[in-house]
Write a protein that holds these residues in place. Structure first.
Motif, short mmCIF file in Angstrom:
data_model
loop_
_atom_site.label_atom_id
_atom_site.label_comp_id
_atom_site.label_asym_id
_atom_site.label_seq_id
_atom_site.Cartn_x
_atom_site.Cartn_y
_atom_site.Cartn_z
N LEU A 146 27.12 41.15 42.70
CA LEU A 146 26.17 40.63 41.72
C LEU A 146 25.03 41.64 41.55
O LEU A 146 24.57 42.23 42.52
N GLN A 202 38.72 39.94 44.97
CA GLN A 202 37.86 38.97 44.28
C GLN A 202 36.63 38.65 45.11
O GLN A 202 35.55 38.45 44.56
N PHE A 203 36.77 38.61 46.43
CA PHE A 203 35.59 38.42 47.27
C PHE A 203 34.63 39.60 47.09
O PHE A 203 33.42 39.42 47.00
N GLY A 207 32.99 39.33 43.64
CA GLY A 207 31.97 38.28 43.63
C GLY A 207 30.70 38.69 44.34
O GLY A 207 29.61 38.25 44.01
N PRO A 227 30.08 35.91 36.85
CA PRO A 227 31.12 36.67 37.57
C PRO A 227 31.48 36.06 38.92
O PRO A 227 32.64 36.09 39.32
N LEU A 228 30.51 35.50 39.60
CA LEU A 228 30.78 34.86 40.89
C LEU A 228 31.67 33.64 40.69
O LEU A 228 32.65 33.45 41.41
N ARG A 229 31.36 32.82 39.69
CA ARG A 229 32.18 31.64 39.40
C ARG A 229 33.60 32.05 39.05
O ARG A 229 34.57 31.46 39.54
N GLN A 230 33.74 33.09 38.24
CA GLN A 230 35.07 33.55 37.84
C GLN A 230 35.86 34.05 39.04
O GLN A 230 37.05 33.78 39.17
N ALA A 231 35.20 34.79 39.93
CA ALA A 231 35.87 35.29 41.13
C ALA A 231 36.32 34.13 42.02
O ALA A 231 37.44 34.13 42.53
N LEU A 232 35.46 33.14 42.19
CA LEU A 232 35.81 31.99 43.03
C LEU A 232 36.96 31.19 42.43
O LEU A 232 37.83 30.71 43.16
#
Length: 56
Positions: free
Chosen positions: A55, A48-49, A52, A11-16
């Motif tokens: 988590l 998105q921040f 992310g 999810p973090l990668r997708q948000a970034l």
């Protein structure tokens, strides 16, 4: 990468990736921020921040 770590970081990668994609036009032409629909991109970027940072 272990499966658990992969699930955690996806999810973090997708948000970034979405932040990068949405910010690109604004970085190329900051004058776009004078238009309301382009200001909405800032809302998307901020969300998105937040996403992310959620988590488990």
């Amino acid at each position: 990468m272990s499966g658990d770590l992969h699930l955690l970081l996806t999810p973090l990668r997708q948000a970034l990736e979405r932040i990068t994609r949405k910010a690109k036009p604004l970085m190329n032409d900051p004058a776009l921020l004078e238009q309301e629909e382009d200001q909405d991109l800032l809302d998307v970027i901020c969300m998105q921040f937040l996403a992310g940072g959620q988590l488990p």
